[in-house]
Design an enzyme around this catalytic site. Structure first.
Site, PDB file in Angstrom:
ATOM      1  N   TRP A 130      34.313  30.346  45.490  1.00 50.63           N
ATOM      2  CA  TRP A 130      34.709  29.102  44.835  1.00 50.63           C
ATOM      3  C   TRP A 130      36.156  29.114  44.352  1.00 50.63           C
ATOM      4  O   TRP A 130      36.685  28.081  43.974  1.00 50.63           O
ATOM      5  CB  TRP A 130      33.794  28.872  43.611  1.00 50.63           C
ATOM      6  N   LYS A 154      29.101  29.161  54.916  1.00 56.92           N
ATOM      7  CA  LYS A 154      28.234  29.091  53.738  1.00 56.92           C
ATOM      8  C   LYS A 154      29.163  29.188  52.522  1.00 56.92           C
ATOM      9  O   LYS A 154      29.697  30.251  52.197  1.00 56.92           O
ATOM     10  CB  LYS A 154      27.231  30.266  53.742  1.00 56.92           C
ATOM     11  N   GLY A 206      34.389  37.602  48.284  1.00 59.44           N
ATOM     12  CA  GLY A 206      33.593  37.483  47.058  1.00 59.44           C
ATOM     13  C   GLY A 206      33.460  38.815  46.370  1.00 59.44           C
ATOM     14  O   GLY A 206      34.348  39.670  46.463  1.00 59.44           O
ATOM     15  N   GLU A 228      36.646  40.712  52.095  1.00 55.95           N
ATOM     16  CA  GLU A 228      37.763  40.588  51.156  1.00 55.95           C
ATOM     17  C   GLU A 228      37.121  40.452  49.785  1.00 55.95           C
ATOM     18  O   GLU A 228      36.573  39.409  49.451  1.00 55.95           O
ATOM     19  CB  GLU A 228      38.598  39.359  51.543  1.00 55.95           C
ATOM     20  N   CYS A 262      41.633  37.140  43.331  1.00 51.65           N
ATOM     21  CA  CYS A 262      41.394  38.548  43.658  1.00 51.65           C
ATOM     22  C   CYS A 262      42.695  39.340  43.551  1.00 51.65           C
ATOM     23  O   CYS A 262      42.693  40.498  43.163  1.00 51.65           O
ATOM     24  CB  CYS A 262      40.789  38.668  45.048  1.00 51.65           C
ATOM     25  N   GLU A 359      36.908  44.658  37.257  1.00 57.74           N
ATOM     26  CA  GLU A 359      37.824  43.551  37.525  1.00 57.74           C
ATOM     27  C   GLU A 359      37.677  42.534  36.394  1.00 57.74           C
ATOM     28  O   GLU A 359      36.559  42.162  36.031  1.00 57.74           O
ATOM     29  CB  GLU A 359      37.445  42.903  38.866  1.00 57.74           C
TER      30      GLU A 359
HETATM   31  P1  NDP Z   1      29.801  36.064  44.678  1.00 50.96           P
HETATM   32  O1  NDP Z   1      30.215  37.237  45.474  1.00 50.96           O
HETATM   33  O2  NDP Z   1      28.397  36.004  44.209  1.00 50.96           O
HETATM   34  O3  NDP Z   1      30.083  34.714  45.519  1.00 50.96           O
HETATM   35  C1  NDP Z   1      30.901  34.653  46.663  1.00 50.96           C
HETATM   36  C2  NDP Z   1      30.107  34.097  47.835  1.00 50.96           C
HETATM   37  O4  NDP Z   1      29.106  35.049  48.213  1.00 50.96           O
HETATM   38  C3  NDP Z   1      29.360  32.812  47.513  1.00 50.96           C
HETATM   39  O5  NDP Z   1      29.335  31.996  48.647  1.00 50.96           O
HETATM   40  C4  NDP Z   1      27.964  33.316  47.196  1.00 50.96           C
HETATM   41  O6  NDP Z   1      26.967  32.346  47.344  1.00 50.96           O
HETATM   42  C5  NDP Z   1      27.820  34.406  48.213  1.00 50.96           C
HETATM   43  N1  NDP Z   1      26.791  35.394  47.907  1.00 50.96           N
HETATM   44  C6  NDP Z   1      26.359  35.802  46.695  1.00 50.96           C
HETATM   45  N2  NDP Z   1      25.406  36.738  46.831  1.00 50.96           N
HETATM   46  C7  NDP Z   1      25.215  36.914  48.161  1.00 50.96           C
HETATM   47  C8  NDP Z   1      24.366  37.733  48.941  1.00 50.96           C
HETATM   48  N3  NDP Z   1      23.497  38.571  48.393  1.00 50.96           N
HETATM   49  N4  NDP Z   1      24.455  37.647  50.273  1.00 50.96           N
HETATM   50  C9  NDP Z   1      25.325  36.815  50.863  1.00 50.96           C
HETATM   51  N5  NDP Z   1      26.138  36.001  50.179  1.00 50.96           N
HETATM   52  C10 NDP Z   1      26.111  36.064  48.840  1.00 50.96           C
HETATM   53  O7  NDP Z   1      30.795  35.932  43.473  1.00 50.96           O
HETATM   54  P2  NDP Z   1      30.532  35.270  42.041  1.00 50.96           P
HETATM   55  O8  NDP Z   1      30.741  33.826  42.183  1.00 50.96           O
HETATM   56  O9  NDP Z   1      29.229  35.692  41.466  1.00 50.96           O
HETATM   57  O10 NDP Z   1      31.692  35.962  41.218  1.00 50.96           O
HETATM   58  C11 NDP Z   1      31.460  37.261  40.665  1.00 50.96           C
HETATM   59  C12 NDP Z   1      32.690  38.113  40.734  1.00 50.96           C
HETATM   60  O11 NDP Z   1      33.041  38.338  42.110  1.00 50.96           O
HETATM   61  C13 NDP Z   1      33.946  37.506  40.141  1.00 50.96           C
HETATM   62  O12 NDP Z   1      33.973  37.641  38.757  1.00 50.96           O
HETATM   63  C14 NDP Z   1      35.001  38.316  40.850  1.00 50.96           C
HETATM   64  O13 NDP Z   1      35.093  39.576  40.244  1.00 50.96           O
HETATM   65  C15 NDP Z   1      34.436  38.476  42.256  1.00 50.96           C
HETATM   66  N6  NDP Z   1      34.945  37.439  43.158  1.00 50.96           N
HETATM   67  C16 NDP Z   1      36.013  37.738  43.929  1.00 50.96           C
HETATM   68  C17 NDP Z   1      36.569  36.774  44.734  1.00 50.96           C
HETATM   69  C18 NDP Z   1      37.746  37.069  45.578  1.00 50.96           C
HETATM   70  O14 NDP Z   1      38.589  36.198  45.776  1.00 50.96           O
HETATM   71  N7  NDP Z   1      37.819  38.260  46.140  1.00 50.96           N
HETATM   72  C19 NDP Z   1      36.049  35.404  44.776  1.00 50.96           C
HETATM   73  C20 NDP Z   1      34.874  35.210  43.980  1.00 50.96           C
HETATM   74  C21 NDP Z   1      34.373  36.205  43.203  1.00 50.96           C
HETATM   75  P3  NDP Z   1      26.345  31.595  46.054  1.00 50.96           P
HETATM   76  O15 NDP Z   1      27.475  30.903  45.396  1.00 50.96           O
HETATM   77  O16 NDP Z   1      25.359  30.695  46.663  1.00 50.96           O
HETATM   78  O17 NDP Z   1      25.729  32.661  45.206  1.00 50.96           O
END
Ligand code: NDP
Length: 454
Positions: A130, A154, A206, A228, A262, A359
């Site tokens: 997001w 997704k 993520g 990433e 990130c 982080e």
């Molecule tokens: P997530 O990793 O949960 O979300 C990122 C994406 O992964 C979303 O589309 C999410 O879907 C999806 N996802 C979540 N769980 C799974 C799974 N088990 N299998 C496949 N896809 C999955 O991040 P959060 O929003 O919970 O953020 C948590 C932390 O992650 C942040 O505080 C930060 O530290 C890190 N982060 C890093 C990012 C970056 O730019 N590298 C970006 C976002 C987060 P859904 O939304 O439906 O759960």
């Protein structure tokens, strides 16, 4: 997690969406597979025309798309507009350079003649976050559509309208049915989808937990993955730095995107000779930030992306303090509705403090003072992450020597870690693997097919 738009500036739910059924997902994958059969036969010029059209539409619809970003995840409106422009630039970049990157590579073997022909691999799944709802998708979709691959996206459950808007925009640009499909799915179902034999690879941006889940499924089914993940970039200030420049960039590096990048500068490591002066100036600038409504052009720091994100960050600060950290600035949630957190500086983080390794995804800076350059490098490398990092010095050769010793995928001298279409982006260690953007970013999901003539 419910698939819904919640305005993080007010915590009001704006609208909700039904998840797709298994049957609908299966039909979408089937449609994508059919689309690939036709798309892989199109010319580079044909694909480039579509990508340019997407870029034009992004720019034409900049204002409403930017407002959607700000509504769903709280980024300042001006930065959301910048994100739309950057996304358009990425589509244009691959439209302009794709054919050159994907040209046959002649080889000169001892016997016969041969070449490597970059070829598409098929339907790919992108799992996107997001924090940059358009840019993150652009850097996955643009190179892959240019290769001749087909994408299923997704998107994060908190930015459904951004996901839907992007799919609509691709359709408006003339994408054939099934070329680009937005999947309204919860995260765990994305992992399950990786096992589908029709999907040939997966790219995720993520958290480490989501990355590990997707990569495990990809490994089990012998598919390529690109990850990433998080980062905890060091921002090193050496004694010969231009301090005012360093302070200016330190503030931008920490609070850009409300601190939810990130590649945000997260650990500020100053050598003793300049530590006091840097800290005093940094603290003053952070304390003067105008926090508020991200739609208001006067606002300098908006809310975090969700109530959950703000609560988690505040609890990380509390745990850090309980383990001995000092709060030099801020440290609390702001009163009233919305996912707001004060600009915060933590110091005195010992290696056994949880915040030393975690982080901090928001406007919380970890400050360290060290005796010298060698200690700064050692501290910077003492992290599970290896995404980016920066070093401030007026001696560029010295900056390059420091860069050589940092265990990260990217190092910027006299600038926080940043992104542009023609620079490769990605990390090492817990920050993931693979690269996005630039020429390297188009090579991840390519079959480098050898063709030899005797
Ligand atoms: P997530 O990793 O949960 O979300 C990122 C994406 O992964 C979303 O589309 C999410 O879907 C999806 N996802 C979540 N769980 C799974 C799974 N088990 N299998 C496949 N896809 C999955 O991040 P959060 O929003 O919970 O953020 C948590 C932390 O992650 C942040 O505080 C930060 O530290 C890190 N982060 C890093 C990012 C970056 O730019 N590298 C970006 C976002 C987060 P859904 O939304 O439906 O759960």
């Amino acid at each position: 997690m419910a698939i819904q738009t919640t305005n993080p500036a007010t915590n009001q739910v704006v609208c909700s969406f039904e998840e797709m059924t298994d049957l609908a997902v299966d039909a979408a994958v089937a449609q994508a597979t059919t689309a690939f059969d036709a798309w892989k036969t199109t010319t580079h010029a044909h694909r480039a025309t579509l990508l340019h059209q997407v870029a034009d539409l992004l720019r034409a619809q900049q204002e409403p798309l930017a407002r959607l970003i700000t509504l769903e995840m709280g980024k300042l409106l001006a930065q959301a507009k910048g994100e739309i422009n950057l996304s358009a630039d990425i589509f244009d970049y691959y439209a302009e350079h794709g054919a050159e990157f994907l040209a046959d590579k002649p080889l000169h073997p001892d016997h016969g003649s041969a070449l490597v022909r970059p070829s598409p691999v098929g339907v790919l799944l992108g799992v996107e976050p997001w924090n940059f709802p358009f840019y993150q998708v652009a850097r996955f979709a643009a190179p892959n559509l240019m290769i001749g691959n087909v994408v299923l996206v997704k998107h994060a459950s908190s930015v459904p309208q951004c996901g839907i808007a992007l799919e609509r925009l691709l359709q408006e640009a003339g994408a054939p049915v099934g070329l680009y499909t937005n999947l309204l799915l919860a995260g765990a179902r994305a992992t399950a989808l990786v096992s589908d034999a029709r999907i040939k690879g997966v790219s995720l941006t993520g958290s480490e937990a989501a990355g590990a889940s997707v990569a495990a499924a990809a490994g089990q089914h012998l598919k390529k993955s690109v990850l990433e993940l998080g980062g905890s970039d060091a921002f090193i200030i050496l004694e010969d730095a231009d301090l005012d420049q360093a302070v200016r960039w330190a503030v931008v590096g920490r609070i850009n995107n409300n601190g939810e990048c990130c590649v945000a500068a997260k650990r500020f490591i100053a050598v003793e000779a300049v530590a006091d002066e840097f800290l005093a100036k940094f603290k003053t600038k952070l304390s003067q930030l105008k926090v508020g409504d991200p739609m208001d052009p006067a606002t300098e720091l908006g809310p975090l992306s969700s109530e959950g994100a703000a609560a988690e960050l505040a609890s990380q600060v509390q745990r850090a303090v309980a383990a001995g950290a000092q709060v030099l600035l801020g440290g609390h949630r702001l009163p009233g509705p919305g996912a707001f957190m004060e600009p915060t500086i933590l110091a005195g983080l010992a290696p056994d403090n949880p915040a030393y390794r975690e982080e901090l995804f928001g406007p919380v800076a970890a400050f360290y003072r060290v005796p010298d350059e060698a200690a700064a490098i050692a501290l910077a490398n003492d992290s599970p992450f290896g995404l980016g990092g920066s070093v401030f010095t007026q001696d560029v050769a010295r900056g390059q020597r420091v860069a050589d010793q940092l265990d990260t995928g990217m190092v910027f001298i006299n600038h926080p870690t940043w992104t542009q279409p023609d620079l490769p982006f990605g990390g090492t260690k817990g920050s993931g693997y693979g690269r996005e953007l630039a020429a390297l970013g188009i090579e991840e999901f390519v079959n480098k097919k050898l063709i030899r003539v005797s």
